[in-house]
Design a protein around this motif. Sequence first.
Motif, PDB file in Angstrom:
ATOM      1  N   LEU A  20       4.944 -18.395  -9.519  1.00 23.10           N
ATOM      2  CA  LEU A  20       4.667 -17.198  -8.552  1.00 23.10           C
ATOM      3  C   LEU A  20       3.384 -17.514  -7.895  1.00 23.10           C
ATOM      4  O   LEU A  20       2.207 -17.573  -8.702  1.00 23.10           O
ATOM      5  N   THR A  21       3.299 -17.482  -6.601  1.00 23.36           N
ATOM      6  CA  THR A  21       2.310 -17.729  -5.932  1.00 23.36           C
ATOM      7  C   THR A  21       1.876 -16.470  -4.871  1.00 23.36           C
ATOM      8  O   THR A  21       2.557 -15.504  -4.841  1.00 23.36           O
ATOM      9  N   LEU A  22       0.712 -16.530  -4.415  1.00 19.90           N
ATOM     10  CA  LEU A  22       0.376 -15.465  -3.473  1.00 19.90           C
ATOM     11  C   LEU A  22       1.318 -14.991  -2.273  1.00 19.90           C
ATOM     12  O   LEU A  22       1.402 -14.183  -1.788  1.00 19.90           O
ATOM     13  N   ALA A  23       1.859 -16.062  -1.971  1.00 19.58           N
ATOM     14  CA  ALA A  23       2.867 -16.265  -0.715  1.00 19.58           C
ATOM     15  C   ALA A  23       4.143 -15.651  -1.220  1.00 19.58           C
ATOM     16  O   ALA A  23       4.866 -15.155  -0.446  1.00 19.58           O
ATOM     17  N   ASP A  24       4.206 -15.497  -2.409  1.00 20.55           N
ATOM     18  CA  ASP A  24       5.556 -14.914  -2.950  1.00 20.55           C
ATOM     19  C   ASP A  24       5.520 -13.254  -2.952  1.00 20.55           C
ATOM     20  O   ASP A  24       6.482 -12.707  -3.162  1.00 20.55           O
ATOM     21  N   LEU A  25       4.319 -12.920  -3.009  1.00 15.83           N
ATOM     22  CA  LEU A  25       4.074 -11.321  -2.802  1.00 15.83           C
ATOM     23  C   LEU A  25       4.615 -10.516  -1.676  1.00 15.83           C
ATOM     24  O   LEU A  25       4.496 -11.152  -0.369  1.00 15.83           O
ATOM     25  N   PRO A  26       5.247  -9.649  -1.793  1.00 20.26           N
ATOM     26  CA  PRO A  26       5.575  -8.729  -0.598  1.00 20.26           C
ATOM     27  C   PRO A  26       4.772  -8.336   0.382  1.00 20.26           C
ATOM     28  O   PRO A  26       3.417  -8.347  -0.108  1.00 20.26           O
ATOM     29  N   SER A  27       4.824  -8.048   1.691  1.00 20.78           N
ATOM     30  CA  SER A  27       3.863  -7.955   2.631  1.00 20.78           C
ATOM     31  C   SER A  27       3.361  -6.370   2.536  1.00 20.78           C
ATOM     32  O   SER A  27       2.370  -6.139   2.853  1.00 20.78           O
ATOM     33  N   GLY A  28       4.042  -5.822   1.959  1.00 21.79           N
ATOM     34  CA  GLY A  28       3.861  -4.419   2.071  1.00 21.79           C
ATOM     35  C   GLY A  28       4.354  -3.418   3.086  1.00 21.79           C
ATOM     36  O   GLY A  28       4.548  -2.246   3.111  1.00 21.79           O
ATOM     37  N   GLN A  29       5.134  -3.998   4.158  1.00 23.39           N
ATOM     38  CA  GLN A  29       5.753  -3.324   5.174  1.00 23.39           C
ATOM     39  C   GLN A  29       7.092  -3.033   5.202  1.00 23.39           C
ATOM     40  O   GLN A  29       7.519  -2.467   5.788  1.00 23.39           O
ATOM     41  N   GLU A  30       7.854  -3.863   4.087  1.00 20.76           N
ATOM     42  CA  GLU A  30       9.176  -3.557   3.797  1.00 20.76           C
ATOM     43  C   GLU A  30       9.428  -2.362   2.898  1.00 20.76           C
ATOM     44  O   GLU A  30       8.464  -1.938   2.471  1.00 20.76           O
ATOM     45  N   ARG A  31      10.655  -1.809   2.798  1.00 20.56           N
ATOM     46  CA  ARG A  31      11.026  -0.980   1.933  1.00 20.56           C
ATOM     47  C   ARG A  31      10.630  -1.388   0.414  1.00 20.56           C
ATOM     48  O   ARG A  31      10.865  -2.514   0.090  1.00 20.56           O
ATOM     49  N   TRP A  32      10.318  -0.485  -0.572  1.00 20.43           N
ATOM     50  CA  TRP A  32       9.981  -0.930  -2.018  1.00 20.43           C
ATOM     51  C   TRP A  32      11.431  -0.883  -2.467  1.00 20.43           C
ATOM     52  O   TRP A  32      11.824   0.176  -3.102  1.00 20.43           O
ATOM     53  N   VAL A  33      11.894  -1.882  -3.038  1.00 18.61           N
ATOM     54  CA  VAL A  33      13.065  -2.186  -3.692  1.00 18.61           C
ATOM     55  C   VAL A  33      12.543  -2.656  -5.140  1.00 18.61           C
ATOM     56  O   VAL A  33      11.529  -3.175  -5.185  1.00 18.61           O
ATOM     57  N   ALA A  34      13.483  -2.654  -6.113  1.00 23.87           N
ATOM     58  CA  ALA A  34      13.080  -3.257  -7.403  1.00 23.87           C
ATOM     59  C   ALA A  34      12.728  -4.468  -7.505  1.00 23.87           C
ATOM     60  O   ALA A  34      11.571  -4.752  -8.173  1.00 23.87           O
ATOM     61  N   ARG A  35      13.170  -5.396  -6.719  1.00 25.01           N
ATOM     62  CA  ARG A  35      12.753  -6.823  -6.838  1.00 25.01           C
ATOM     63  C   ARG A  35      11.486  -7.073  -6.317  1.00 25.01           C
ATOM     64  O   ARG A  35      10.660  -7.604  -7.034  1.00 25.01           O
ATOM     65  N   ARG A  36      10.944  -6.303  -5.344  1.00 27.18           N
ATOM     66  CA  ARG A  36       9.492  -6.514  -4.744  1.00 27.18           C
ATOM     67  C   ARG A  36       8.692  -5.717  -5.840  1.00 27.18           C
ATOM     68  O   ARG A  36       7.582  -6.166  -5.944  1.00 27.18           O
ATOM     69  N   LYS A  37       8.871  -4.379  -6.271  1.00 25.63           N
ATOM     70  CA  LYS A  37       8.304  -3.847  -7.083  1.00 25.63           C
ATOM     71  C   LYS A  37       7.918  -4.744  -8.381  1.00 25.63           C
ATOM     72  O   LYS A  37       6.999  -4.880  -9.063  1.00 25.63           O
ATOM     73  N   ALA A  38       8.868  -5.367  -8.911  1.00 25.62           N
ATOM     74  CA  ALA A  38       8.948  -6.261 -10.195  1.00 25.62           C
ATOM     75  C   ALA A  38       8.016  -7.590  -9.976  1.00 25.62           C
ATOM     76  O   ALA A  38       7.298  -7.920 -10.759  1.00 25.62           O
ATOM     77  N   VAL A  39       7.992  -8.066  -8.645  1.00 25.82           N
ATOM     78  CA  VAL A  39       7.098  -9.214  -8.394  1.00 25.82           C
ATOM     79  C   VAL A  39       5.838  -8.938  -8.258  1.00 25.82           C
ATOM     80  O   VAL A  39       4.800  -9.552  -8.872  1.00 25.82           O
ATOM     81  N   VAL A  40       5.229  -7.585  -7.951  1.00 23.20           N
ATOM     82  CA  VAL A  40       4.134  -7.239  -7.984  1.00 23.20           C
ATOM     83  C   VAL A  40       3.669  -6.754  -9.642  1.00 23.20           C
ATOM     84  O   VAL A  40       2.414  -7.220  -9.837  1.00 23.20           O
ATOM     85  N   VAL A  41       4.396  -6.307 -10.018  1.00 21.84           N
ATOM     86  CA  VAL A  41       4.108  -6.000 -11.458  1.00 21.84           C
ATOM     87  C   VAL A  41       3.948  -7.544 -12.381  1.00 21.84           C
ATOM     88  O   VAL A  41       3.043  -7.773 -13.101  1.00 21.84           O
TER      89      VAL A  41
END
Length: 99
Positions: A20-41
Amino acid sequence: MFVRKSTRPRTVTLGDGRILTLADLPSGQERWVARRKAVVVEAITHGLLARDEAIERYGLTEEELDGWIEIVAELGPAALKIKAIPKNRGARNAAANNP
């Protein structure tokens, strides 16, 4: 070119071998789906992203982020799905009532 020094790692290896790299983090402009929340966690729990930085970067409340972290720790990333919320509430309430 100037490379900024950081005390945090730039990449982390997760328990399943994924990197996991910083580039893999969501931009925050998209809808929050479970996959994106899990990546942030995952980024927070593995030290790639600071908790306060995530709150500022994504405009989250402390309670919202703490809820994500708590749910993932208790029930896993699939528990972040919207359809799983009613089921998870029942499982958490039953666990709280039966120590």
